[in-house]
Design an enzyme around this catalytic site. Sequence first.
Site, PDB file in Angstrom:
ATOM      1  N   ASP A  50       0.835  -1.199   0.000  1.00  0.00           N
ATOM      2  CA  ASP A  50       0.000   0.000   0.000  1.00  0.00           C
ATOM      3  C   ASP A  50       0.872   1.252   0.000  1.00  0.00           C
ATOM      4  OD1 ASP A  50      -2.367  -1.460   0.080  1.00  0.00           O
ATOM      5  OD2 ASP A  50      -2.387  -1.546   2.264  1.00  0.00           O
ATOM      6  N   TYR A  78       6.404  -8.520   8.452  1.00  0.00           N
ATOM      7  CA  TYR A  78       6.217  -7.075   8.596  1.00  0.00           C
ATOM      8  C   TYR A  78       6.476  -6.645  10.034  1.00  0.00           C
ATOM      9  CZ  TYR A  78       3.271  -7.718   4.392  1.00  0.00           C
ATOM     10  OH  TYR A  78       2.786  -8.050   3.152  1.00  0.00           O
ATOM     11  N   ASP A  92      -6.147   2.207   7.764  1.00  0.00           N
ATOM     12  CA  ASP A  92      -4.804   2.769   7.909  1.00  0.00           C
ATOM     13  C   ASP A  92      -4.889   4.282   7.970  1.00  0.00           C
ATOM     14  OD1 ASP A  92      -5.042   3.747   5.227  1.00  0.00           O
ATOM     15  OD2 ASP A  92      -4.294   1.853   4.449  1.00  0.00           O
ATOM     16  N   ARG A 183      -3.591  -4.825   7.704  1.00  0.00           N
ATOM     17  CA  ARG A 183      -4.572  -3.799   8.095  1.00  0.00           C
ATOM     18  C   ARG A 183      -5.766  -4.425   8.806  1.00  0.00           C
ATOM     19  NH1 ARG A 183      -6.925  -1.335   3.306  1.00  0.00           N
ATOM     20  NH2 ARG A 183      -5.819  -2.866   2.045  1.00  0.00           N
TER      21      ARG A 183
END
Length: 310
Positions: A50, A78, A92, A183
Amino acid sequence: MTTQIKKRPRVLVHGVLLLDKPVGFSSNDALIKAKRFLNAMKAGHTGTLDPFATGLLPLCFGEATKFSQDLLEADKTYTTVVHLGVTTTTGDTEGDVLETKSVAVTEEQIRQVLTQFTGAIAQVPPMYSALKRDGKPLYEYARAGVTLEREARNVVIHELEFLAYDAPLLSLKVKCSKGTYVRVLGEDIGAVLGCGAHLKELRRIQVGHLVLEKSITLDYLESLPEEQRLALLDPVDALLSSFPSVHLNEELARRFLHGQRLALGKETVSLPPVTGRVRVYRDIDGQLLGSAQLQEFGILAPERLINTQE
């Protein structure tokens, strides 16, 4: 009379560039810039990040694009900062705030909740995603104010490590299977804690066996003299280095490149002790020929072949 500036012809470039994608760039934006800096003819990325996210974005050039699917299928790791108490339309920082709640959770409560999200879990894909419905990405429906029903999908959270908690910010490390939306993971953790949440930061640090520490930035790539940029590319087989190798003599290599299945049981070829995917080389010069499936009884079945004629 205006003079037109001639565009340089693109060249065939083969290899893999490990890019540290900056915030604010789509994966495609980053790819286009890198492709221009390398003056490359053919390129592709290996799964989107993203725009608000940063970190490892492996870019494939030339023959390496034939193996990009492997990274799409690979596990990802991540680090993320979850902002508890605030939900947004996108999950987000790019979305509008939907609701704000007070945060009164302890580290112990957080650690207990995290155990619920380790292992195989079901996730409902977000509306703000590139998944398509009737040929149109979900985010286009979302931007038009339309919410569609989405089926939950099974994903695997291999590791969910608590890093730090400074209310309302929760730092986590996540190793997950393909198709996982971090997310959504952040939102779901916030929902179970009763305060809601969205992702403040997301940084990808590993894709399969490729790691962020070996990546470079677009600024660094641009700063180099043109002749030095190509030296930053890893070879095509960097994408296959986790697989065993098979080396063929010239005749077997020729037949392999013609797509022929090879019975290697009676040949003087050293074979890995297990069946499965392998990378295949020509013995005389170490040229990568492609990938194959090594089957029972020493049968080598070509999978994806490298064009060695250029």
